[in-house]
Design an enzyme around this catalytic site. Structure first.
Site, PDB file in Angstrom:
ATOM      1  N   HIS A  79       0.822  -1.216   0.000  1.00 48.34           N
ATOM      2  CA  HIS A  79       0.000   0.000   0.000  1.00 48.34           C
ATOM      3  C   HIS A  79       0.856   1.267   0.000  1.00 48.34           C
ATOM      4  CE1 HIS A  79       0.337  -0.559   4.510  1.00 48.34           C
ATOM      5  NE2 HIS A  79       0.571   0.729   4.435  1.00 48.34           N
TER       6      HIS A  79
ATOM      7  N   ASP B  29       0.238  -7.880   1.361  1.00 51.55           N
ATOM      8  CA  ASP B  29       0.574  -6.457   1.408  1.00 51.55           C
ATOM      9  C   ASP B  29       2.084  -6.280   1.538  1.00 51.55           C
ATOM     10  OD1 ASP B  29       0.443  -3.738   1.581  1.00 51.55           O
ATOM     11  OD2 ASP B  29      -0.374  -3.671   3.612  1.00 51.55           O
TER      12      ASP B  29
END
Length: 240
Positions: free
Chosen positions: A55, A100
């Protein structure tokens, strides 16, 4: 509540979210990823490679090592590098905290020094109750428009997936995740730089994906388990 916390912090001369935090020099593996949007934390795992959260795929990233106070433009012993390419995990989705993880290849290699040194990567999973150091930068709550100005480290332990699920019932805590922190978290105002690493006994075991609160005050965080991503990490580094 934020105003009261701000006033008290100003009077006390500290913005530490946890009384047990450790302030001081930057761990040599810790990387400040500066962008035109928001900063992130990264970790040097090789002279040419940094790992962070997927992210953190932000525009115009600059890779900075050895920095303690990003708000201080006069700080010495800081090394800045541009990146060549980013590699987000192919299964990552912005709608999930799974997968992630992202690798950043630097344009030039970082020289080993007192201020810049790659962290060790894991050869096995981290056991429950292992003590880990979690480091990132905190913002001055009285002026969050500025760069974060306080590097902090907190020592917390790995908790079981059952304990983690109790803290985050809405999330599916998978095998490729670890949870670190105290249950339950403390609800005080805070703001910190995301993607903090969990380093246990000198080995990088986790990169923060999500926390309901702030990990610097020892709130429970959900981390990508680096050990479970080692095949992907090694493959990207080998072929690029």
């Amino acid at each position: 509540m934020k105003l009261v916390f701000c006033i008290l912090s100003t009077l006390l001369g500290t913005f530490a979210y946890n009384p047990d935090h450790i302030a001081g020099t930057t761990p040599p593996y810790l990387v400040y990823l500066k962008s035109d949007y928001l900063p992130c934390t990264g970790v040097l795992i090789h002279p040419l490679w940094v790992v962070t959260s997927a992210h953190c795929n932000l525009p115009d990233l600059r890779v900075i090592l050895g920095i303690t106070n990003p708000a201080d433009t006069t700080e010495h012993d800081v090394e800045v590098s541009d990146y060549e390419k980013m590699f987000r995990h192919p299964y990552f989705s912005v709608s999930s905290i799974s997968y992630d993880l992202m690798l950043i290849k630097l344009r030039r290699g970082i020289k080993h020094s007192y201020y810049a040194k790659a962290v060790k990567l894991p050869q096995h999973t981290v056991p429950v109750n292992a003590m880990c150091s979690v480091s990132t930068w905190a913002y001055n709550l009285c002026d969050v428009t500025k760069e974060p100005d306080s590097l902090q480290t907190v020592n917390v332990s790995v908790i079981s997936k059952a304990e983690c699920h109790n803290a985050y019932k809405a999330f599916d805590i998978r095998e490729n995740m670890i949870c670190v922190g105290i249950v339950p978290g403390r609800r005080l105002p805070c703001k910190e730089v995301t993607a903090a690493p969990a380093v246990c006994n000198g080995v990088l075991y986790g990169i923060l994906s999500y926390a309901d609160g702030c990990v610097l005050r020892a709130d429970v965080g959900i981390y990508a388990s680096i050990f479970h991503y080692m095949p992907w990490i090694e493959n990207i580094m080998k072929n690029n």
